[in-house]
Design an enzyme around this catalytic site. Structure first.
Site, short mmCIF file in Angstrom:
data_model
loop_
_atom_site.label_atom_id
_atom_site.label_comp_id
_atom_site.label_asym_id
_atom_site.label_seq_id
_atom_site.Cartn_x
_atom_site.Cartn_y
_atom_site.Cartn_z
CD GLU B 60 24.46 -10.77 19.21
OE1 GLU B 60 25.66 -10.40 19.13
OE2 GLU B 60 24.09 -11.64 20.02
CG PHE B 85 22.24 -8.91 22.65
CD1 PHE B 85 23.19 -8.32 23.49
CD2 PHE B 85 21.47 -9.94 23.15
CE1 PHE B 85 23.34 -8.77 24.80
CE2 PHE B 85 21.63 -10.39 24.45
CZ PHE B 85 22.56 -9.81 25.28
NE ARG B 169 11.93 -13.71 30.15
CZ ARG B 169 11.64 -13.92 31.43
NH1 ARG B 169 11.25 -12.92 32.20
NH2 ARG B 169 11.75 -15.12 31.95
#
Lengths: 276, 312
Positions: B60, B85, B169
């Site tokens: 990342e 992340f 999500r």
């Protein structure tokens, strides 16, 4: 306009060194050791290799340089001033309030600085992004990235190396300023760093080892890098920290300390004698 | 505007779909991912425009830097990974290579908050709004539904400079119809009840709207303010609602330290001091469970909002 005469390039590099000492002395702050070790590399790049024009500092098709070891800003500023991006008088403002010459390079303050750097390990990823963009645009730019040898302790360097190899970035040339010293001591003693060539080769790079203070050898190395197709090149430049100022050479103490008046005068005297 | 509870879509899905559309219109758009493209939904873009998709692998920090390099050539990079992340692992890269140089990079971070669910605390980012909000030059958004997210993706592609967009999500109801007008930096007031204002962002907006309906049945009239732009925050709507309603409650799937609740308090404490009740994760990490169970466990679901309005 490219300078091809070796003696002339040596003289420019010496002027760059004087600028570095002037900056750090005037600021009473900064990093002379690593700046002096990459002075010849920067001189060859800006005066002999890179496709750049100080009159058109933002030309999209120019070659780029990312000084990932951003604490060596004095060297970059000095070479940019020599190249005419700004007045050499401005070097005296380095690290001072309201100066555009920040402690670490700021691309939004200084025309000619291609990337803001300072937090070690980040510049190579940016250079990879530039090299990818140039490939996408068929721009034909070459991207140079100078990293310190201590800096490659950072894991992000190796993440970037993988991306460079995977994408066949033959327009990317990484230069490791291999002066063997980092802030706390020798690179092999601090993090156990050795075999830099083998490490880069195992990541898929074409590797060249060169005397980082030998102008003609540097030119040859950059030429070889340009001819190498299908993969990125790393030039491991063997250098001397503090090169050019006798009492700073190979002394870890000069990583980030400014000379006092007496030391400044000795350093300038030494550098002035080189030109004569 | 009528919330469609039957049709649910996760904002990460909206993001993936909109990127494909935008990629067709604007060839400067480059998408980067760190081996999560099937989860962040950038895989749709990758399939359609493979030459403008870069999967850097599980790296990342490197991804952020590559995006910066691309942006210096006039590209508009959208980088995607899970919020933990992005804002967490790559914080220094975002700070020094993106925010400080004002790089034109769009960070679209999915899987924020406890609504990640079963993966648990390591993957439930609860500090990203706080971390990103504090960075100079950084604009911060958190969208609440499909329509708003698709608008936001196009909007941030036109904004020069760094943007952090927080996505989720969990599939959530479609709140806005296609005629809805959005404006960057402007909150949306839903209803004009004066008993309380519920200030919400992201997944908690639909929870707040459910609470609004429940309270209505009990004779309590509240308004909901959807703050999709966390920074710069819409100070005027917050002050207006503080003046017009009896209570201010904030609700977010984020730590109560540094996020929406803090941002609202910063505005009110300086310009119109009133009591504010913050619902959010109270200085703790998340945990495994189903998303809806976790919303309830951490007291940021509709029932908890109702209880707060009635009893606080």
């Amino acid at each position: 306009m490219k300078v091809t005469d070796i003696e002339c390039l040596k003289n420019i590099a010496n002027e760059v060194r004087k600028g570095i000492i002037e900056e750090v002395y005037q600021a009473q702050s900064g990093h002379p050791g690593g700046s002096l070790s990459c002075a010849d590399i920067l001189t060859v790049l800006y005066f002999n290799q890179m496709n750049i024009d100080s009159e058109k500092p933002q030309d999209m098709n120019r070659d780029r340089l990312v000084l990932s070891k951003g604490h060596c800003a004095p060297a970059l500023y000095s070479v940019l001033a020599e190249k005419g991006y700004f007045s050499k008088d401005e070097l005296k403002t380095f690290r001072k309030l309201d100066s555009k010459l920040q402690g670490h390079p700021d691309m939004n303050k200084v025309l000619g600085v291609d990337m803001t750097t300072g937090s070690l390990g980040q510049g190579l990823s940016v250079a990879v992004g530039m090299a990818l963009a140039s490939k996408m645009d068929h721009a034909g730019c070459r991207i140079y990235c100078i990293v310190g040898d201590g800096e490659i302790d950072e894991g992000q360097i190796w993440e970037a190396a993988m991306t460079a190899y995977k994408n066949h970035l033959d327009n990317l040339c990484v230069i490791v300023d291999n002066n063997q010293l980092q802030l706390d001591g020798r690179i092999d003693e601090i993090a156990g760093l050795d075999n830099i060539r083998g490490k880069f080769e195992s990541f898929g790079f074409s590797a060249i080892e060169v005397d980082g203070h030998n102008i003609s050898n540097l030119i040859d190395a950059f030429h070889t890098a340009k001819q190498t197709k299908g993969k990125p090149t790393v030039i491991i430049a063997k250098t001397v920290k503090g090169k050019g100022v006798s009492f700073m050479e190979n002394k870890v103490e000069w990583h980030g300390v400014a000379p006092n008046k007496e030391q400044y005068e000795i350093a300038m005297k030494e550098l002035n004698s080189v030109n004569n | 505007m009528k919330m469609n509870l039957d049709k649910k879509i996760a904002t990460r899905q909206s993001y993936g779909e909109k990127l494909v559309e935008l990629g067709g219109k604007n060839t400067d758009i480059i998408v980067l991912d760190a081996d999560l493209s099937s989860a962040t939904k950038t895989a749709m873009f990758a399939k359609e425009y493979p030459d403008r998709f870069i999967n850097v692998g599980i790296a990342e920090q490197n991804m952020m830097g590559i995006a910066v390099g691309l942006s210096t050539f006039g590209k508009i990079p959208f980088v995607s990974t899970f919020a933990v992340f992005a804002a967490g692992r790559a914080y220094d890269q975002i700070r020094n290579s993106i925010a400080y140089p004002n790089s034109n990079v769009k960070i679209c971070a999915t899987h924020a908050g406890v609504t990640v669910g079963e993966d648990g605390a390591t993957h439930q980012m609860l500090e990203d709004l706080s971390l990103m909000r504090t960075l100079p030059n950084m604009k911060v958004m958190c969208t609440s539904d499909d329509t708003q997210t698709k608008w936001a993706i196009e909007e941030i592609s036109k904004i020069k400079g760094p943007v952090y967009l927080r996505l989720c999500r969990l599939a959530t109801p479609i709140i806005y119809d296609e005629q809805q007008k959005f404006e960057f930096g402007k909150g949306i007031q839903i209803g004009d009840g004066t008993d309380a204002t519920i200030v919400a962002t992201g997944v908690t907006v639909s929870e707040a709207l459910k609470a609004q309906e429940i309270l209505k049945g009990r004779g309590i009239q509240v308004r909901v303010v959807d703050i999709h732009t966390i920074k710069p925050i819409d100070e005027d709507i917050i002050i207006k609602c503080a003046k017009e309603t009896k209570k201010i409650i904030t609700v977010e799937d984020h730590s109560i330290i540094g996020g929406l609740g803090s941002a609202v308090c910063e505005v009110l404490s300086e310009r119109y001091p009133v009591k504010v009740k913050r619902l959010g994760i109270k200085d703790s990490f998340g945990k495994s469970g189903k998303a809806q169970e976790l919303l309830n466990y951490f007291k940021i679901d509709a029932d908890s909002i109702v209880e707060c309005v009635e009893h606080e």
